[in-house]
Design an enzyme around this catalytic site. Structure first.
Site, PDB file in Angstrom:
ATOM      1  N   THR A   1       0.803  -1.212   0.000  1.00 25.97           N
ATOM      2  CA  THR A   1       0.000   0.000   0.000  1.00 25.97           C
ATOM      3  C   THR A   1       0.840   1.267   0.000  1.00 25.97           C
ATOM      4  O   THR A   1       1.773   1.404   0.798  1.00 25.97           O
ATOM      5  CB  THR A   1      -0.933   0.011   1.222  1.00 25.97           C
ATOM      6  OG1 THR A   1      -1.750  -1.172   1.207  1.00 25.97           O
ATOM      7  CG2 THR A   1      -1.829   1.230   1.204  1.00 25.97           C
TER       8      THR A   1
ATOM      9  N   LYS B   1      -3.699   4.461  -2.336  1.00 24.97           N
ATOM     10  CA  LYS B   1      -4.747   5.158  -1.594  1.00 24.97           C
ATOM     11  C   LYS B   1      -5.006   6.514  -2.241  1.00 24.97           C
ATOM     12  O   LYS B   1      -4.077   7.291  -2.480  1.00 24.97           O
ATOM     13  CB  LYS B   1      -4.336   5.339  -0.131  1.00 24.97           C
ATOM     14  CG  LYS B   1      -4.317   4.045   0.669  1.00 24.97           C
ATOM     15  CD  LYS B   1      -5.715   3.488   0.869  1.00 24.97           C
ATOM     16  CE  LYS B   1      -5.717   2.300   1.814  1.00 24.97           C
ATOM     17  NZ  LYS B   1      -7.080   1.788   2.051  1.00 24.97           N
TER      18      LYS B   1
ATOM     19  N   ASP C   1      -7.644   2.527  -4.298  1.00 27.20           N
ATOM     20  CA  ASP C   1      -8.659   2.481  -3.248  1.00 27.20           C
ATOM     21  C   ASP C   1      -9.022   3.909  -2.874  1.00 27.20           C
ATOM     22  O   ASP C   1      -8.218   4.631  -2.273  1.00 27.20           O
ATOM     23  CB  ASP C   1      -8.117   1.728  -2.034  1.00 27.20           C
ATOM     24  CG  ASP C   1      -9.159   1.553  -0.943  1.00 27.20           C
ATOM     25  OD1 ASP C   1     -10.319   1.976  -1.145  1.00 27.20           O
ATOM     26  OD2 ASP C   1      -8.823   0.991   0.126  1.00 27.20           O
TER      27      ASP C   1
ATOM     28  N   GLU D   1     -11.249   0.056  -5.776  1.00 30.41           N
ATOM     29  CA  GLU D   1     -11.971  -0.245  -4.543  1.00 30.41           C
ATOM     30  C   GLU D   1     -12.818   0.939  -4.100  1.00 30.41           C
ATOM     31  O   GLU D   1     -12.349   2.073  -4.067  1.00 30.41           O
ATOM     32  CB  GLU D   1     -10.985  -0.564  -3.413  1.00 30.41           C
ATOM     33  CG  GLU D   1     -10.580  -2.008  -3.295  1.00 30.41           C
ATOM     34  CD  GLU D   1      -9.831  -2.217  -1.984  1.00 30.41           C
ATOM     35  OE1 GLU D   1     -10.494  -2.334  -0.932  1.00 30.41           O
ATOM     36  OE2 GLU D   1      -8.590  -2.239  -2.027  1.00 30.41           O
TER      37      GLU D   1
ATOM     38  N   ASP E   1     -15.887  -2.515  -0.734  1.00 32.87           N
ATOM     39  CA  ASP E   1     -15.213  -2.689   0.552  1.00 32.87           C
ATOM     40  C   ASP E   1     -16.158  -2.232   1.659  1.00 32.87           C
ATOM     41  O   ASP E   1     -16.849  -3.044   2.268  1.00 32.87           O
ATOM     42  CB  ASP E   1     -13.896  -1.911   0.579  1.00 32.87           C
ATOM     43  CG  ASP E   1     -13.101  -2.148   1.865  1.00 32.87           C
ATOM     44  OD1 ASP E   1     -13.593  -2.859   2.761  1.00 32.87           O
ATOM     45  OD2 ASP E   1     -11.980  -1.607   1.984  1.00 32.87           O
TER      46      ASP E   1
ATOM     47  N   LYS F   1     -12.671  -8.755   4.458  1.00 30.02           N
ATOM     48  CA  LYS F   1     -11.793  -8.488   5.591  1.00 30.02           C
ATOM     49  C   LYS F   1     -12.387  -9.175   6.808  1.00 30.02           C
ATOM     50  O   LYS F   1     -13.580  -9.023   7.095  1.00 30.02           O
ATOM     51  CB  LYS F   1     -11.671  -6.986   5.844  1.00 30.02           C
ATOM     52  CG  LYS F   1     -10.959  -6.213   4.742  1.00 30.02           C
ATOM     53  CD  LYS F   1     -10.925  -4.728   5.059  1.00 30.02           C
ATOM     54  CE  LYS F   1     -10.213  -3.939   3.972  1.00 30.02           C
ATOM     55  NZ  LYS F   1     -10.280  -2.473   4.212  1.00 30.02           N
TER      56      LYS F   1
ATOM     57  N   CYS G   1      -7.242  -6.437   4.595  1.00 29.54           N
ATOM     58  CA  CYS G   1      -6.934  -6.338   6.016  1.00 29.54           C
ATOM     59  C   CYS G   1      -7.000  -4.891   6.473  1.00 29.54           C
ATOM     60  O   CYS G   1      -6.997  -3.964   5.664  1.00 29.54           O
ATOM     61  CB  CYS G   1      -5.530  -6.886   6.300  1.00 29.54           C
ATOM     62  SG  CYS G   1      -4.184  -5.886   5.582  1.00 29.54           S
TER      63      CYS G   1
ATOM     64  N   ASP H   1      -0.764  -6.753   3.639  1.00 31.61           N
ATOM     65  CA  ASP H   1       0.554  -6.153   3.867  1.00 31.61           C
ATOM     66  C   ASP H   1       0.654  -5.426   5.198  1.00 31.61           C
ATOM     67  O   ASP H   1       1.645  -4.718   5.443  1.00 31.61           O
ATOM     68  CB  ASP H   1       0.897  -5.186   2.729  1.00 31.61           C
ATOM     69  CG  ASP H   1      -0.043  -3.972   2.677  1.00 31.61           C
ATOM     70  OD1 ASP H   1      -1.151  -4.060   3.256  1.00 31.61           O
ATOM     71  OD2 ASP H   1       0.326  -2.959   2.062  1.00 31.61           O
TER      72      ASP H   1
END
Length: 328
Positions: A126, A151, A176, A202, A225, A247, A275, A299
């Site tokens: 990430t 992100k 995401d 995402e 998500d 998740k 996660c 990660d």
């Protein structure tokens, strides 16, 4: 068999800072649940409370400890599915019960879960949200990793996407948005993702405000998500999303996550196993589903300055299955 439940709040520093559209943090605050049987065997489960879902570390710890009498009386993972709502607290208990059961039976958790043996998996790495220049530099530093998760934050995202692609020209990309896009920005953001050869997007829009996804072309698969927690939410996603991010902290444990994965596959969804930012103990149960997924994003430990000991073994972006000493 009487069992003793305990819960503790633990803190692990993040290497630098982890920033998404909803804010930045410098440590991972987790809750550890332990269940000890009369023979002294201990099952462990870690969860990461998430403010987005109204959770705090204190409230989650209290929800865990509220199950002490039920756990002592022999409550099972299946019992928890009706006794508790999906979320971090149930996840910690579910995983602790899985771990304890594996120790009591002398069988691996993957076998108990009805899965095939876990394999080495490639995780996304990430890149935190920042300005285009800092994100390009971060991408360049991580350019040897095969899969990057980017992100995003809303305004200015096309520039961020292009910058990351410049920094990591050969890496596969997932982005995401963490609910930061709006209907009026979808066209420009999607075009930027197409130009950068992004493979998955995402949660572009806020959960509950994503109806437009059912009516627009989706040149890149869209992954739910925040819009999905457990199996009960699948019906609402059918025409809006192409994939789901499972998740354990959202689903409320590995027990539900396994059933969610099977049902989602049967409905034609692609799978990501994701996660929160936690330690290897939080990633270990999710590793049992990693080789059943199209994308793996486990990660969390790579983002920490310090992990648990023992920990998962990482070789670059490759994650090895957990040893029994860690979990399962």
């Amino acid at each position: 068999m009487s069992r003793v439940l305990a819960a503790a709040i633990e803190r692990f520093p993040i290497a630098g800072a982890f920033t998404i559209a909803r804010g930045s943090r410098t440590e991972a605050v987790v809750v550890l649940a332990t269940i000890t049987d009369t023979e002294g065997r201990v099952g462990r489960g870690e969860c990461v409370p998430y403010a987005r879902y109204g959770e705090t570390v204190d409230s989650v710890r209290d929800l865990i400890l509220a199950q002490a009498d039920a756990i002592a009386a022999g409550a099972s993972r299946t019992d928890l599915l009706t006794a508790m709502k999906p979320g971090a607290a149930r996840n910690a208990l579910d995983c602790a019960l899985f771990d304890l059961e594996a120790k009591q039976l002398g069988r691996p958790a993957w076998e108990i879960a009805g899965l095939s043996a876990p394999e080495v998996a490639t995780t996304a790495y990430t890149l935190s949200l920042g300005d285009p220049e800092s994100m390009e530099a971060a991408a360049r530093a991580a350019a040897a990793r095969p899969l990057l998760k980017v992100k995003l934050g809303g305004e200015g995202d096309p520039d961020r996407i292009a910058a990351v692609r410049r920094g990591a020209p050969r890496s596969r990309l997932v982005v995401d948005a963490n609910e930061a896009w709006r209907p009026e920005t979808l066209e420009a953001n999607l075009a930027a993702c197409v130009a950068a050869q992004v493979e998955l997007i995402e949660q572009p829009l806020p959960a509950g405000e994503d109806e437009i996804l059912a009516t627009i072309p989706r040149p890149i698969p869209i992954c739910a998500d925040e819009s999905l927690h457990d199996r009960a939410g699948l019906d609402a996603l059918a025409t809006r999303y192409d994939a789901i991010n499972i998740k354990l902290d959202k689903a409320g444990g590995l027990t539900e996550a396994v059933m969610l994965a099977h049902e989602a596959r049967a409905r034609g969804f692609s799978l990501m196993i994701g996660c929160m930012v936690g330690t290897s103990l939080a990633m270990a149960p999710a590793m049992l589903l990693a080789h059943h997924a199209d994308f793996v994003d486990l990660d969390g430990p790579l983002l920490l300055a310090r992990d648990r000991d023992p920990a998962l073994v990482f070789d670059g972006s490759l994650i090895h299955p957990p040893t029994p000493e860690l979990w399962g």
